[in-house]
Write a protein that holds these residues in place. Structure first.
Motif, PDB file in Angstrom:
ATOM      1  N   UNK A 234       0.817  -1.206   0.000  1.00 18.43           N
ATOM      2  CA  UNK A 234       0.000   0.000   0.000  1.00 18.43           C
ATOM      3  C   UNK A 234       0.854   1.262   0.000  1.00 18.43           C
ATOM      4  N   UNK A 235       1.906   1.264   0.797  1.00 23.15           N
ATOM      5  CA  UNK A 235       2.810   2.416   0.843  1.00 23.15           C
ATOM      6  C   UNK A 235       3.477   2.642  -0.513  1.00 23.15           C
ATOM      7  N   UNK A 236       3.915   1.569  -1.169  1.00 24.43           N
ATOM      8  CA  UNK A 236       4.596   1.708  -2.453  1.00 24.43           C
ATOM      9  C   UNK A 236       3.658   2.183  -3.560  1.00 24.43           C
ATOM     10  N   UNK A 237       2.367   2.103  -3.322  1.00 23.17           N
ATOM     11  CA  UNK A 237       1.387   2.623  -4.277  1.00 23.17           C
ATOM     12  C   UNK A 237       0.900   4.025  -3.891  1.00 23.17           C
ATOM     13  N   UNK A 238       1.427   4.555  -2.816  1.00 28.02           N
ATOM     14  CA  UNK A 238       0.952   5.829  -2.297  1.00 28.02           C
ATOM     15  C   UNK A 238       1.823   6.990  -2.770  1.00 28.02           C
ATOM     16  N   UNK A 239       1.357   8.214  -2.522  1.00 25.88           N
ATOM     17  CA  UNK A 239       2.111   9.410  -2.887  1.00 25.88           C
ATOM     18  C   UNK A 239       3.395   9.533  -2.078  1.00 25.88           C
ATOM     19  N   UNK A 240       3.442   8.925  -0.900  1.00 28.06           N
ATOM     20  CA  UNK A 240       4.624   9.012  -0.049  1.00 28.06           C
ATOM     21  C   UNK A 240       5.825   8.266  -0.630  1.00 28.06           C
ATOM     22  N   UNK A 241       5.598   7.414  -1.616  1.00 24.86           N
ATOM     23  CA  UNK A 241       6.699   6.641  -2.212  1.00 24.86           C
ATOM     24  C   UNK A 241       7.044   7.140  -3.612  1.00 24.86           C
ATOM     25  N   UNK A 242       6.747   8.396  -3.867  1.00 23.06           N
ATOM     26  CA  UNK A 242       6.880   8.981  -5.202  1.00 23.06           C
ATOM     27  C   UNK A 242       8.235   8.691  -5.848  1.00 23.06           C
ATOM     28  N   UNK A 243       9.314   8.767  -5.088  1.00 22.58           N
ATOM     29  CA  UNK A 243      10.651   8.606  -5.659  1.00 22.58           C
ATOM     30  C   UNK A 243      11.346   7.323  -5.196  1.00 22.58           C
ATOM     31  N   UNK A 244      10.545   6.323  -4.919  1.00 20.89           N
ATOM     32  CA  UNK A 244      11.081   5.011  -4.587  1.00 20.89           C
ATOM     33  C   UNK A 244      10.804   4.079  -5.757  1.00 20.89           C
ATOM     34  N   UNK A 245      11.835   3.653  -6.439  1.00 21.90           N
ATOM     35  CA  UNK A 245      11.657   2.726  -7.556  1.00 21.90           C
ATOM     36  C   UNK A 245      12.913   1.878  -7.725  1.00 21.90           C
ATOM     37  N   UNK A 246      12.733   0.711  -8.294  1.00 22.10           N
ATOM     38  CA  UNK A 246      13.848  -0.201  -8.517  1.00 22.10           C
ATOM     39  C   UNK A 246      14.364  -0.855  -7.253  1.00 22.10           C
ATOM     40  N   UNK A 247      13.552  -0.847  -6.204  1.00 23.54           N
ATOM     41  CA  UNK A 247      13.993  -1.370  -4.911  1.00 23.54           C
ATOM     42  C   UNK A 247      13.414  -2.762  -4.646  1.00 23.54           C
ATOM     43  N   UNK A 248      14.138  -3.548  -3.853  1.00 15.89           N
ATOM     44  CA  UNK A 248      13.626  -4.825  -3.370  1.00 15.89           C
ATOM     45  C   UNK A 248      13.673  -4.769  -1.848  1.00 15.89           C
ATOM     46  N   UNK A 249      12.515  -4.609  -1.240  1.00 14.63           N
ATOM     47  CA  UNK A 249      12.402  -4.268   0.175  1.00 14.63           C
ATOM     48  C   UNK A 249      11.940  -5.486   0.961  1.00 14.63           C
ATOM     49  N   UNK A 250      12.683  -5.803   2.015  1.00 13.90           N
ATOM     50  CA  UNK A 250      12.380  -6.980   2.811  1.00 13.90           C
ATOM     51  C   UNK A 250      11.286  -6.705   3.841  1.00 13.90           C
ATOM     52  N   UNK A 251      10.440  -7.708   4.037  1.00 17.98           N
ATOM     53  CA  UNK A 251       9.523  -7.753   5.183  1.00 17.98           C
ATOM     54  C   UNK A 251       9.744  -9.143   5.781  1.00 17.98           C
ATOM     55  N   UNK A 252      10.759  -9.249   6.658  1.00 21.54           N
ATOM     56  CA  UNK A 252      11.217 -10.571   7.045  1.00 21.54           C
ATOM     57  C   UNK A 252      11.435 -10.740   8.548  1.00 21.54           C
ATOM     58  N   UNK A 253      10.983  -9.782   9.351  1.00 16.40           N
ATOM     59  CA  UNK A 253      11.215  -9.815  10.804  1.00 16.40           C
ATOM     60  C   UNK A 253      12.714  -9.873  11.130  1.00 16.40           C
ATOM     61  N   UNK A 254      13.517  -9.339  10.204  1.00 16.90           N
ATOM     62  CA  UNK A 254      14.957  -9.334  10.421  1.00 16.90           C
ATOM     63  C   UNK A 254      15.673 -10.600   9.991  1.00 16.90           C
ATOM     64  N   UNK A 255      14.998 -11.433   9.199  1.00 19.58           N
ATOM     65  CA  UNK A 255      15.635 -12.661   8.718  1.00 19.58           C
ATOM     66  C   UNK A 255      16.732 -12.353   7.705  1.00 19.58           C
ATOM     67  N   UNK A 256      16.462 -11.372   6.851  1.00 16.46           N
ATOM     68  CA  UNK A 256      17.431 -10.914   5.856  1.00 16.46           C
ATOM     69  C   UNK A 256      17.541  -9.405   5.964  1.00 16.46           C
ATOM     70  N   UNK A 257      18.764  -8.881   5.950  1.00 17.89           N
ATOM     71  CA  UNK A 257      18.982  -7.448   6.166  1.00 17.89           C
ATOM     72  C   UNK A 257      19.778  -6.822   5.031  1.00 17.89           C
ATOM     73  N   UNK A 258      19.629  -7.321   3.833  1.00 23.13           N
ATOM     74  CA  UNK A 258      20.328  -6.739   2.686  1.00 23.13           C
ATOM     75  C   UNK A 258      19.447  -6.864   1.448  1.00 23.13           C
TER      76      UNK A 258
END
Length: 258
Positions: A234-258
């Motif tokens: 939802x955030x990545x589809x919002x106006x707040x993420x206007x200049x975020x692109x080409x990213x691979x963002x983790x949601x892993x509870x800290x399993x992976x940090x890169x």
């Protein structure tokens, strides 16, 4: 999100996909659920409509170019535009050593998990380019960043999704189209439980041992909730993420940090 906007969510009938559909509806989008499970899609439709937003169901096989083309054509005829595309449809593939994976299993996993997002983007992008606006989110996995033994087809497909995301973002960025990937860790639910069961059978461990081992790998010592993933989409589809692109963002509870 843009007013009177339309979002397509593949694999939206259950799990993460269902939560993404509800999240985007809460943010103001009409939602098209593109999936093969007509029975479970009906539940998603009910949940979306409880937010007050419109929801339509389209039977779609993302591995079929003909099915994808028909879905996009129908959505454009019905809604007139497509502002948001979430490529969530995916399968776990086999749990087995590489030499025991059949060619058919390999091809099926990549057809759904990698060819599917490519085909959806190929059909939707001309319309996003024409409107000079679009937000695409591909659901990858932390397995796209690290090895996962006995899951070669799945790992390969998710690594491919990350590469596809970065390259596509570079292609379309100047046309106000953002392309990002979300990389969940182990998301609690029926699907990951089935994976744990197969891993237990393969390794001779109990289900509880396999789960505990996975939980210990995360900094928070727990699995991820599907709503965590939906919130980031939802955030990545919002106006707040206007200049975020080409990213691979983790949601892993800290399993992976890169």
């Amino acid at each position: 999100m843009r007013p009177e906007s339309t979002a397509i969510v593949t694999g939206g009938a259950r799990g993460i996909g269902q939560s993404i559909c509800v999240e985007l509806a809460r943010r103001g989008a009409s939602v098209v659920v593109a999936d093969l499970d007509s029975e479970e899609m009906a539940e998603t439709k009910e949940l979306v409509e409880e937010t007050g937003q419109r929801c339509e169901l389209v039977e779609t096989d993302v591995a079929s170019s003909e099915s994808v083309q028909k879905t996009v054509e129908w959505v454009l005829e019905e809604f007139g535009s497509i502002e948001y595309l979430v490529n969530n449809a995916g399968i776990a593939g086999p749990t087995a050593p590489c030499e025991e994976v059949s060619t058919e299993e390999w091809e099926q996993t990549l057809a759904v998990n990698l060819k599917g997002p490519f085909q959806m983007c190929r059909e939707v992008l001309p319309h996003m380019r024409a409107e000079s606006f679009g937000r695409i989110v591909n659901i990858a996995s932390v397995t796209g960043k690290r090895p996962l033994p006995n899951r070669t087809p799945y790992a390969t497909s998710k690594m491919g999704v990350i590469g596809f995301t970065r390259t596509l973002a570079a292609e379309v960025g100047e046309e106000n189209i953002n392309v990002n990937a979300v990389c969940p860790g182990s998301v609690d639910g029926p699907r990951i439980r089935r994976v744990f069961e197969r891993q237990a059978d393969e390794t001779g461990q109990t289900y509880e041992e396999v789960r505990a081992e996975v939980e210990r790998e995360a900094a928070r010592g727990e699995l991820v909730d599907r709503e965590d993933v939906a919130g980031l989409v939802g955030f990545l589809c919002s106006e707040q993420s206007e200049r975020i692109t080409g990213q691979d963002i983790n949601v892993s509870a800290g399993k992976v940090m890169y």
